[in-house]
Scaffold this motif. Structure first.
Motif, PDB file in Angstrom:
ATOM      1  N   UNK A  44      -6.718   1.249 -12.253  1.00  0.00           N
ATOM      2  CA  UNK A  44      -5.402   0.626 -12.350  1.00  0.00           C
ATOM      3  C   UNK A  44      -5.287  -0.484 -11.321  1.00  0.00           C
ATOM      4  N   UNK A  45      -4.377  -1.408 -11.567  1.00  0.00           N
ATOM      5  CA  UNK A  45      -4.139  -2.477 -10.614  1.00  0.00           C
ATOM      6  C   UNK A  45      -3.604  -1.876  -9.310  1.00  0.00           C
ATOM      7  N   UNK A  46      -4.117  -2.345  -8.170  1.00  0.00           N
ATOM      8  CA  UNK A  46      -3.699  -1.818  -6.887  1.00  0.00           C
ATOM      9  C   UNK A  46      -3.300  -2.932  -5.922  1.00  0.00           C
ATOM     10  N   UNK A  47      -2.441  -2.585  -4.995  1.00  0.00           N
ATOM     11  CA  UNK A  47      -1.985  -3.519  -3.980  1.00  0.00           C
ATOM     12  C   UNK A  47      -3.078  -3.778  -2.964  1.00  0.00           C
ATOM     13  N   UNK A  48      -3.202  -5.035  -2.527  1.00  0.00           N
ATOM     14  CA  UNK A  48      -4.222  -5.415  -1.556  1.00  0.00           C
ATOM     15  C   UNK A  48      -3.596  -5.898  -0.250  1.00  0.00           C
ATOM     16  N   UNK A  49      -2.693  -6.869  -0.332  1.00  0.00           N
ATOM     17  CA  UNK A  49      -2.102  -7.451   0.869  1.00  0.00           C
ATOM     18  C   UNK A  49      -0.801  -8.160   0.533  1.00  0.00           C
ATOM     19  N   UNK A  56       5.016 -14.652   8.840  1.00  0.00           N
ATOM     20  CA  UNK A  56       4.778 -13.967  10.103  1.00  0.00           C
ATOM     21  C   UNK A  56       4.338 -12.521   9.910  1.00  0.00           C
ATOM     22  N   UNK A  57       4.995 -11.808   9.017  1.00  0.00           N
ATOM     23  CA  UNK A  57       4.671 -10.410   8.780  1.00  0.00           C
ATOM     24  C   UNK A  57       3.626 -10.267   7.682  1.00  0.00           C
ATOM     25  N   UNK A  58       2.618  -9.442   7.933  1.00  0.00           N
ATOM     26  CA  UNK A  58       1.583  -9.172   6.937  1.00  0.00           C
ATOM     27  C   UNK A  58       1.363  -7.675   6.809  1.00  0.00           C
ATOM     28  N   UNK A  59       0.848  -7.263   5.664  1.00  0.00           N
ATOM     29  CA  UNK A  59       0.568  -5.867   5.402  1.00  0.00           C
ATOM     30  C   UNK A  59      -0.694  -5.784   4.550  1.00  0.00           C
ATOM     31  N   UNK A  60      -1.537  -4.795   4.839  1.00  0.00           N
ATOM     32  CA  UNK A  60      -2.794  -4.647   4.123  1.00  0.00           C
ATOM     33  C   UNK A  60      -3.036  -3.214   3.688  1.00  0.00           C
ATOM     34  N   UNK A  61      -3.673  -3.069   2.541  1.00  0.00           N
ATOM     35  CA  UNK A  61      -4.131  -1.760   2.124  1.00  0.00           C
ATOM     36  C   UNK A  61      -5.196  -1.303   3.112  1.00  0.00           C
ATOM     37  N   UNK A 105       5.426   1.309  -1.202  1.00  0.00           N
ATOM     38  CA  UNK A 105       4.934   0.625  -2.399  1.00  0.00           C
ATOM     39  C   UNK A 105       5.381  -0.834  -2.458  1.00  0.00           C
ATOM     40  N   UNK A 106       4.591  -1.627  -3.164  1.00  0.00           N
ATOM     41  CA  UNK A 106       4.907  -3.034  -3.374  1.00  0.00           C
ATOM     42  C   UNK A 106       4.990  -3.290  -4.871  1.00  0.00           C
ATOM     43  N   UNK A 107       6.114  -3.849  -5.303  1.00  0.00           N
ATOM     44  CA  UNK A 107       6.333  -4.108  -6.714  1.00  0.00           C
ATOM     45  C   UNK A 107       6.216  -5.595  -7.010  1.00  0.00           C
ATOM     46  N   UNK A 108       5.523  -5.923  -8.087  1.00  0.00           N
ATOM     47  CA  UNK A 108       5.406  -7.305  -8.526  1.00  0.00           C
ATOM     48  C   UNK A 108       6.675  -7.707  -9.260  1.00  0.00           C
ATOM     49  N   UNK A 109       7.173  -8.903  -8.975  1.00  0.00           N
ATOM     50  CA  UNK A 109       8.440  -9.345  -9.542  1.00  0.00           C
ATOM     51  C   UNK A 109       8.298 -10.419 -10.612  1.00  0.00           C
ATOM     52  N   UNK A 110       7.171 -11.067 -10.671  1.00  0.00           N
ATOM     53  CA  UNK A 110       6.961 -12.162 -11.606  1.00  0.00           C
ATOM     54  C   UNK A 110       5.916 -11.776 -12.651  1.00  0.00           C
TER      55      UNK A 110
END
Length: 122
Positions: A44-49, A56-61, A105-110
């Motif tokens: 399945x599609x998964x979140x990467x970054x 300024x703020x970043x997040x990574x799997x 979780x991170x949701x795609x909006x587009x």
């Protein structure tokens, strides 16, 4: 609606590097958080970054932390993913999108673009 076009994928050997680009046309995404996702064969599609609107703020799997770096250039309406020390398990189609965080979780909006294929040989 923002139209997203990913590029920069290709075939690399394990341990190599690639820099992915996400270019936007239409409405600017400068006011939105942006993220990268990937989908490997049979998975399945998964979140990467992700990077927030200010850059300024970043997040990574956990699987890519310390190896990948996400950044954005709002003047060019673009988002980038620098991938170093690539592993065979990183092979996938990579997508960018506007994102919204909900808990862990991170949701795609587009709408999804076509993505760019990354292949890593051992």
């Amino acid at each position: 609606q923002v139209q997203l076009v990913e590029s920069g994928g290709g075939l690399v050997q394990a341990g190599g590097s690639l820099r992915l680009s996400c270019a936007a046309s239409g409405r600017t995404f400068s006011s939105y958080d942006m993220g990268w996702f990937r989908q490997a064969p049979g998975k399945e599609r998964e979140f990467v970054a992700a990077v927030n609107w200010s850059g300024i703020e970043t997040y990574y799997a956990q699987s890519v932390k310390g190896r990948f770096t996400i950044s954005r250039d709002d003047a060019k309406n673009a988002v980038y993913l620098q991938m170093n020390s690539l592993r065979p398990e990183d092979a996938a189609v990579y997508y960018c999108n506007k994102v919204s965080r909900a808990g862990s979780n991170w949701a795609a909006l587009n709408a999804w673009g076509q993505g760019t294929l990354v292949t890593v040989s051992s």
